[in-house]
Design an enzyme around this catalytic site. Structure first.
Site, PDB file in Angstrom:
ATOM      1  N   ARG A  97       3.449   1.486  -1.912  1.00  0.00           N
ATOM      2  CA  ARG A  97       3.619   2.156  -3.082  1.00  0.00           C
ATOM      3  C   ARG A  97       2.408   2.311  -3.858  1.00  0.00           C
ATOM      4  NH1 ARG A  97       0.024  -0.619  -7.045  1.00  0.00           N
ATOM      5  NH2 ARG A  97      -0.680  -1.286  -5.415  1.00  0.00           N
TER       6      ARG A  97
ATOM      7  N   HIS B 154      -6.099  -2.330   6.535  1.00  0.00           N
ATOM      8  CA  HIS B 154      -5.259  -3.875   5.980  1.00  0.00           C
ATOM      9  C   HIS B 154      -4.369  -5.101   6.664  1.00  0.00           C
ATOM     10  CE1 HIS B 154      -6.771  -2.432   1.994  1.00  0.00           C
ATOM     11  NE2 HIS B 154      -7.389  -1.754   2.029  1.00  0.00           N
TER      12      HIS B 154
ATOM     13  N   ARG C  58      -6.696 -12.676  -2.865  1.00  0.00           N
ATOM     14  CA  ARG C  58      -7.276 -11.561  -3.311  1.00  0.00           C
ATOM     15  C   ARG C  58      -6.939 -11.926  -4.631  1.00  0.00           C
ATOM     16  NH1 ARG C  58      -6.556  -5.129  -3.937  1.00  0.00           N
ATOM     17  NH2 ARG C  58      -8.393  -4.947  -5.747  1.00  0.00           N
TER      18      ARG C  58
ATOM     19  N   TYR D 190       1.129  -0.607   0.343  1.00  0.00           N
ATOM     20  CA  TYR D 190       0.458  -0.380  -0.489  1.00  0.00           C
ATOM     21  C   TYR D 190       0.655   1.282   0.395  1.00  0.00           C
ATOM     22  CZ  TYR D 190      -4.479  -2.263  -0.060  1.00  0.00           C
ATOM     23  OH  TYR D 190      -5.640  -3.132  -0.893  1.00  0.00           O
TER      24      TYR D 190
ATOM     25  N   GLU E 218      21.301 -32.530 -14.755  1.00  0.00           N
ATOM     26  CA  GLU E 218      21.558 -33.581 -14.322  1.00  0.00           C
ATOM     27  C   GLU E 218      22.503 -33.407 -12.893  1.00  0.00           C
ATOM     28  OE1 GLU E 218      20.888 -37.390 -16.459  1.00  0.00           O
ATOM     29  OE2 GLU E 218      19.180 -37.036 -16.966  1.00  0.00           O
TER      30      GLU E 218
END
Length: 712
Positions: A235, A392, A417, A233, A641
């Protein structure tokens, strides 16, 4: 043509500087080319201004795209001089002006009030901000009738709605409030109504306390610059913050906005950047995506702005290297030129940092511990011991995550979400966000009595915060963070101390985790770690279940399948392969400990949750200490491998003693014999002396921790 230029964020000199980068390979040139290509492709489509639709649905996304290209086309008109961009911007704004008042308010409802275009007013704030920026770039090109129509039928009704009808949201101290004040202030400048700039700066009451931009930046960020909702949040909030700050720098210079409150804007940009993992992805603290990174447009703007206004930090050039773009603005032009001229554009290595929380810095903190291995790879530990994070917030105080070798090893689940996936509840937060993603058991912490911290009560959680104990980062080979959490579970005090250790015998920093729990009554303690990858070996005597059952019926346990369980071995080991690396977890187990292997997916009929794995070490005790190490080792390449060092070197972890003075932990293995001494004393300082007598041996150290390497 530019004599009457009204562009809110660009002046003629900047336009000329940016124009010179057209068709070049500079970061600005690349950013311009990308914007031109994307805008041309969008302009080739017929203009469409749809009505209402579901959150995250077609109409929602179309309105979102429209404001993005109104802004971009407006800027490209100034930079290229091509009138096709001005015409497009005018045409789409005119169509919005024709239709806006006829839409009525959105019929869908969210926790936020509805707009005329979107289901929540937040999105309408964003629409106004970007559309106002684009409009300001072409206003001088429009005739008087066009200006009157767009302003009276579109922008003014929006301003009235935001400052009158939804004034309570305008003055809300929140990232939504930041978008509101930035949108209204920028629009006020674009249409020549300075009274809206004043409202946006000082709030509806004009007191700089209850609302307005100055109140927002004074109250949302800690002295460290940390934003309480977490990097995801942050950003998002940083975008309107930076855009409006740059506007005020130009149009209200008397505010000296970039020095306001001890340069809070610069501090919060730096704090946001300092949280990122070495690959640029933000840790998922609180509700968050697992893939959000510094290429987000808000962060691109912030990096360019920080370089221009807060000093030429080479770490910002490293950020620009990851972003491979700059803000199309004078700030971005400065960063682009510096990047082009620099001979040192290495990826950024942010130092370890503790970011305090709360407006006064006294509500806990977030710890970010970084250590480089011999090959230059950066390990990063994140520990949460701050405040809840508002609506949040997750219930995970003392939770950790761990990153190295390009991947998150001890995982955060993130939010429940599916953003913009409309069939998944319109892309909004799912019910499972509460029933699992926010629960303590999902967060690499200890869940007490199969319950959640603070009983999943937001109001109760908001009243508490973690207590920083010590943060040590001066020694590049020994770094640590420690914190307390009191009464997050009734009658139980918690302390977690996590240490990173570099040693020549190890390929990568060793993570030592010491989790103390103190209580006068017996509890069930679940030490849970979320891992991803393929189990390679395990020393416990476990049995897989032919028929699966949930681990419990509440607090996230109802979503965990019990896939296997058994008695933990004395030095319990679980090793797994993730990507090209092996990881081994070794714990100091007690006699009746049980080990569970779990998988997310129970009681999830709509498959809303991701199928992810964890293991849980369960212990019945009053007071106890979980002591564990996580070793990174080896290499695996299926294509050729190849497999090397599939077995780690550590094979024993022992709690020698743990009391109110300190904890003494021994770690042994092939070429490894460490004694780690950790302070458990409150208010420990560099001068604090510790002495513990145990089994006729004396352990002494000064300061918060000490490490003895016993070579035999």
């Amino acid at each position: 043509m530019l004599a009457n230029l009204n562009a809110v964020l660009l002046d003629q000199q900047e336009i000329a500087e940016i124009s010179q980068q057209l068709n070049t390979k500079s970061l600005m040139g690349l950013s311009l080319a990308k914007m031109i290509s994307e805008t041309q492709a969008y302009m080739a489509k017929p203009i469409e201004v749809p009505g209402h639709g579901e959150a995250g649905g077609y109409e929602h996304n179309r309105h979102k795209q429209n404001y993005q290209y109104i802004n971009q086309a407006g800027r490209l008109f100034l930079i290229t001089g091509e009138e096709q961009y001005a015409q497009y911007t005018a045409d789409i704004l005119t169509e919005y002006a024709d239709k806006y008042l006829g839409f009525g308010f959105h019929i869908q409802r969210n926790t936020n009030p509805p707009g005329r275009l979107f289901h929540q007013i937040l999105n309408e704030h964003v629409w106004l901000l970007y559309s106002s920026l684009g409009y300001s770039c072409i206003k001088h090109w429009l005739n008087e009738e066009q200006v009157k129509h767009i302003e009276s039928q579109l922008f003014q009704p929006m301003l009235d709605m935001f400052t009158d009808k939804y004034g309570f949201d305008f003055d809300r101290i929140h990232n939504h409030g930041l978008w509101a004040v930035a949108a209204v202030g920028i629009c006020g400048l674009a249409i020549g109504k300075p009274e809206y700039v004043e409202m946006s700066v000082h709030g509806l009451k004009g007191d700089d306390v209850t609302g307005g931009f100055l109140a927002q930046i004074s109250q949302l960020f800690a002295p460290s610059g940390y934003y309480m909702e977490g990097p995801y949040y942050h950003r998002y909030a940083i975008r309107p913050l930076c855009l409006f700050a740059e506007v005020l720098h130009r149009h209200r210079p008397e505010l000296d906005i970039f020095n306001y409150k001890d340069q809070v804007i610069g501090k919060t940009i730096k704090a946001m950047l300092a949280t990122a993992y070495p690959n640029g992805v933000f840790p998922a603290l609180n509700d968050a995506s697992l893939t959000m990174d510094i290429k987000d447009q808000g962060v691109v703007v912030a990096v360019s702005l920080a370089y221009k206004h807060y000093g030429h930090d080479e770490k910002l050039l490293g950020m620009a290297k990851i972003q491979q773009q700059v803000w199309l603005h004078g700030c971005g032009a400065a960063l682009s030129k510096a990047y082009q001229d620099s001979t040192n554009t290495a990826l950024p290595h942010w130092p370890s940092v503790e970011l305090n929380e709360g407006p006064n810095g006294d509500r806990g903190a977030q710890g970010f511990v970084r250590m480089q291995s011999k090959d230059g790879d950066v390990s990063q530990l994140v520990m949460n011991y701050g405040q809840h994070g508002m609506g949040h917030g997750h219930f995970d105080t003392l939770g950790i995550s761990f990153f190295n070798r390009g991947q998150e090893v001890l995982k955060e689940y993130g939010f429940g979400r599916w953003v913009n996936v409309e069939p998944k509840f319109g892309g909004r937060y799912l019910d499972e966000n509460k029933s699992y993603a926010r629960q303590t058991v999902a967060h690499n912490a200890v869940a007490v009595d199969q319950a959640c911290q603070n009983n999943f009560d937001v109001e109760l959680a908001d009243s508490k915060h973690g207590i920083p104990h010590f943060f040590e980062s001066s020694n590049q080979d020994l770094q640590a963070v420690s914190a307390f959490a009191e009464e997050f579970y009734p009658g139980v005090d918690q302390q977690r101390s996590v240490v990173l250790i570099n040693d020549d015998a190890l390929e990568a920093p060793l993570l030592l985790d010491v989790f103390r729990l103190s209580s006068d009554t017996e509890h069930s303690y679940d030490y849970a770690l979320q891992y991803q990858g393929q189990i390679v070996r395990c020393t416990s005597d476990y049995q897989t279940h032919k028929e699966l059952a949930p681990m419990g019926d509440n607090f996230g346990y109802q979503h965990l399948w019990n896939e296997a369980q058994g008695k933990a071995s004395e030095n319990n080991l679980v090793s797994w392969l993730q990507g090209n690396s092996y990881y081994s977890w070794i714990s100091a187990s007690e006699a009746n400990d049980e080990l569970f292997f779990t998988r997310v997916g129970a009681n999830d009929p709509e498959f809303n949750l991701r199928s992810e794995t964890s293991f849980i070490l369960r212990r019945q005790a009053k007071s106890t200490v979980f002591a564990n190490v996580l070793e990174t080792h080896g290499y695996f390449n299926e294509a050729v491998e190849a497999s090397t060092n599939a077995r780690g070197k550590v094979n024993q972890v022992t709690v020698v003693v743990s009391n109110d003075i300190g904890s003494v932990i021994e770690v042994k293995g092939e070429g490894i014999d460490f004694t780690v001494m950790l302070s458990n004393q409150r208010d420990v300082s560099a001068e604090t002396q510790h002495t513990i007598e145990h089994n006729q041996q004396t352990y002494c150290w000064q300061g918060s921790l000490a490490l003895e390497k016993n070579r035999g």
